[in-house]
Design an enzyme around this catalytic site. Structure first.
Site, PDB file in Angstrom:
ATOM      1  N   GLY A  39       0.817  -1.221   0.000  1.00  0.00           N
ATOM      2  CA  GLY A  39       0.000   0.000   0.000  1.00  0.00           C
ATOM      3  C   GLY A  39       0.841   1.258   0.000  1.00  0.00           C
ATOM      4  O   GLY A  39       0.554   2.228  -0.710  1.00  0.00           O
ATOM      5  N   CYS A  40       1.900   1.250   0.795  1.00  0.00           N
ATOM      6  CA  CYS A  40       2.767   2.431   0.909  1.00  0.00           C
ATOM      7  C   CYS A  40       3.529   2.671  -0.394  1.00  0.00           C
ATOM      8  O   CYS A  40       3.745   3.822  -0.792  1.00  0.00           O
ATOM      9  CB  CYS A  40       3.730   2.269   2.074  1.00  0.00           C
ATOM     10  SG  CYS A  40       2.874   2.127   3.655  1.00  0.00           S
ATOM     11  N   THR A  41       3.911   1.597  -1.066  1.00  0.00           N
ATOM     12  CA  THR A  41       4.609   1.724  -2.343  1.00  0.00           C
ATOM     13  C   THR A  41       3.664   2.300  -3.388  1.00  0.00           C
ATOM     14  O   THR A  41       4.027   3.226  -4.130  1.00  0.00           O
ATOM     15  CB  THR A  41       5.166   0.355  -2.793  1.00  0.00           C
ATOM     16  OG1 THR A  41       6.113  -0.078  -1.820  1.00  0.00           O
ATOM     17  CG2 THR A  41       5.824   0.450  -4.159  1.00  0.00           C
TER      18      THR A  41
END
Length: 156
Positions: A43-45
């Site tokens: 998700g962060c990527t």
């Protein structure tokens, strides 16, 4: 938790290049400040890549994008190089800034409780006031929604 129309709490944190970035030095610009849990996670990527892709649009709106997590500056550098990111990432390893902004909260996962970062995005106006707040962010369509809100705020 920080609220709309609050003055954004001041901060000075190192970026991925170990250069200190302070809120006071960013006055006069719109700031998209987003808090995320961890470098190199799915998700962060996705969120970081989408902000990077949209960075020229935000730049055209005189806005800068800053991501904040508890990862080290070294991890940020590696994340930026690996994913070819074009945004600034700040390291808040002791979580003091995240606590001040209210995004360091008790979380639950598979029945376990722990303290962690709640994915949150703020839009801060050139005077340093929080004008938009996206809490418990879902990554899908988030960057587009932030851009639409920034355009709306700038048209007021």
């Amino acid at each position: 938790m920080i609220k709309l129309d609050d003055e954004a709490p001041g901060f000075c944190l190192p970026n991925q290049d170990d250069i200190e970035i302070c809120l006071r030095d960013l006055k006069g610009k719109w700031i998209v400040l987003y808090f995320y849990p961890k470098d190199n996670t799915p998700g962060c990527t996705t969120e970081a890549c989408e902000f990077t892709e949209a960075a020229p649009d935000f730049s055209d709106l005189d806005a800068i994008i800053i991501g904040v997590s508890a990862d080290s500056t070294k991890k940020h550098r590696s994340f930026i190089e690996k994913k070819e990111l074009g945004i600034t990432l700040l390291s808040d390893e002791d979580t003091s800034m995240m606590q001040e902004y209210g995004v360091w909260q008790l979380k639950k996962n598979y029945g376990k409780e722990y303290m962690g970062i709640v994915r949150t995005t703020l839009i801060i106006n050139p005077e340093g006031v929080v004008k938009a707040l996206f809490e418990k962010v879902r990554v899908k369509d988030h960057v587009a929604n932030v851009k639409v809100e920034l355009e709306r705020l700038q048209s007021l």
